[in-house]
Design a protein around this motif. Structure first.
Motif, PDB file in Angstrom:
ATOM      1  N   THR A   1      -1.636 -14.879  -3.411  1.00 16.26           N
ATOM      2  CA  THR A   1      -1.646 -14.090  -4.645  1.00 16.26           C
ATOM      3  C   THR A   1      -2.596 -12.928  -4.441  1.00 16.26           C
ATOM      4  OG1 THR A   1      -1.210 -16.056  -5.953  1.00 16.26           O
ATOM      5  CG2 THR A   1      -2.066 -14.151  -7.125  1.00 16.26           C
ATOM      6  N   ARG A   2      -2.077 -11.744  -4.761  1.00 15.58           N
ATOM      7  CA  ARG A   2      -2.884 -10.525  -4.617  1.00 15.58           C
ATOM      8  C   ARG A   2      -2.513  -9.594  -5.767  1.00 15.58           C
ATOM      9  NH1 ARG A   2      -2.766  -6.581   0.595  1.00 15.58           N
ATOM     10  NH2 ARG A   2      -4.279  -5.087  -0.155  1.00 15.58           N
ATOM     11  N   ASP A   3      -3.493  -9.056  -6.420  1.00 12.33           N
ATOM     12  CA  ASP A   3      -3.255  -8.166  -7.556  1.00 12.33           C
ATOM     13  C   ASP A   3      -2.378  -8.836  -8.605  1.00 12.33           C
ATOM     14  OD1 ASP A   3      -4.679  -6.221  -6.115  1.00 12.33           O
ATOM     15  OD2 ASP A   3      -2.852  -5.481  -5.172  1.00 12.33           O
ATOM     16  N   LEU A   4      -2.643 -10.102  -8.865  1.00  8.44           N
ATOM     17  CA  LEU A   4      -1.896 -10.911  -9.842  1.00  8.44           C
ATOM     18  C   LEU A   4      -0.417 -11.050  -9.491  1.00  8.44           C
ATOM     19  CD1 LEU A   4      -3.520  -9.556 -13.119  1.00  8.44           C
ATOM     20  CD2 LEU A   4      -4.084 -11.651 -11.892  1.00  8.44           C
ATOM     21  N   ARG A   5      -0.084 -10.811  -8.264  1.00  7.02           N
ATOM     22  CA  ARG A   5       1.308 -10.908  -7.819  1.00  7.02           C
ATOM     23  C   ARG A   5       1.392 -11.883  -6.652  1.00  7.02           C
ATOM     24  NH1 ARG A   5       4.300  -6.756  -4.308  1.00  7.02           N
ATOM     25  NH2 ARG A   5       6.354  -7.682  -4.235  1.00  7.02           N
TER      26      ARG A   5
ATOM     27  N   ARG B   1       2.859 -13.188  -3.353  1.00  6.93           N
ATOM     28  CA  ARG B   1       3.520 -12.560  -2.205  1.00  6.93           C
ATOM     29  C   ARG B   1       3.795 -13.612  -1.144  1.00  6.93           C
ATOM     30  NH1 ARG B   1       1.797  -6.596  -1.935  1.00  6.93           N
ATOM     31  NH2 ARG B   1       0.767  -6.351  -3.926  1.00  6.93           N
TER      32      ARG B   1
END
Length: 100
Positions: free
Chosen positions: A65-69, A71
């Motif tokens: 999870t990166r930047d609330l996304r 991946r």
């Protein structure tokens, strides 16, 4: 399988799977969305090919999870890298034999 021995690989040879392996071999990791955009495949079509490669032990999928996304990062396993390399050598042998 010895990485020095050319070996035609039906699993890798399918056009989309060959392109997936080529992209993954050129990079340490590739994000799912980037791979999808580059290959022009639907999410479901790409997922199907990746599942086949993962089931064969050739591709690893890591979720982060990166930047609330969420991946998905993809990479070739050592076995996948050897199989892809052996397949490329087999294709080169076929082309060389055809040209002589």
């Amino acid at each position: 399988m010895d990485a020095e021995i050319p070996a035609f690989n039906e699993m890798i040879h399918a056009p989309h799977r060959l392109r997936i392996c080529a992209m993954l071999s050129a990079a340490r990791k590739v994000e799912f969305q980037h791979l999808q955009d580059h290959l022009g495949l639907s999410k479901s079509a790409l997922s199907k090919h990746l599942t086949q490669l993962a089931d064969a032990g050739y591709v690893r999928q890591d979720r982060a999870t990166r930047d609330l996304r969420s991946r998905v990062w993809l990479s070739l396993t050592p076995e996948g890298a050897r199989a892809y390399s052996a397949h490329v050598r087999a294709l080169r042998q076929i082309v060389a034999a055809d040209g002589s």
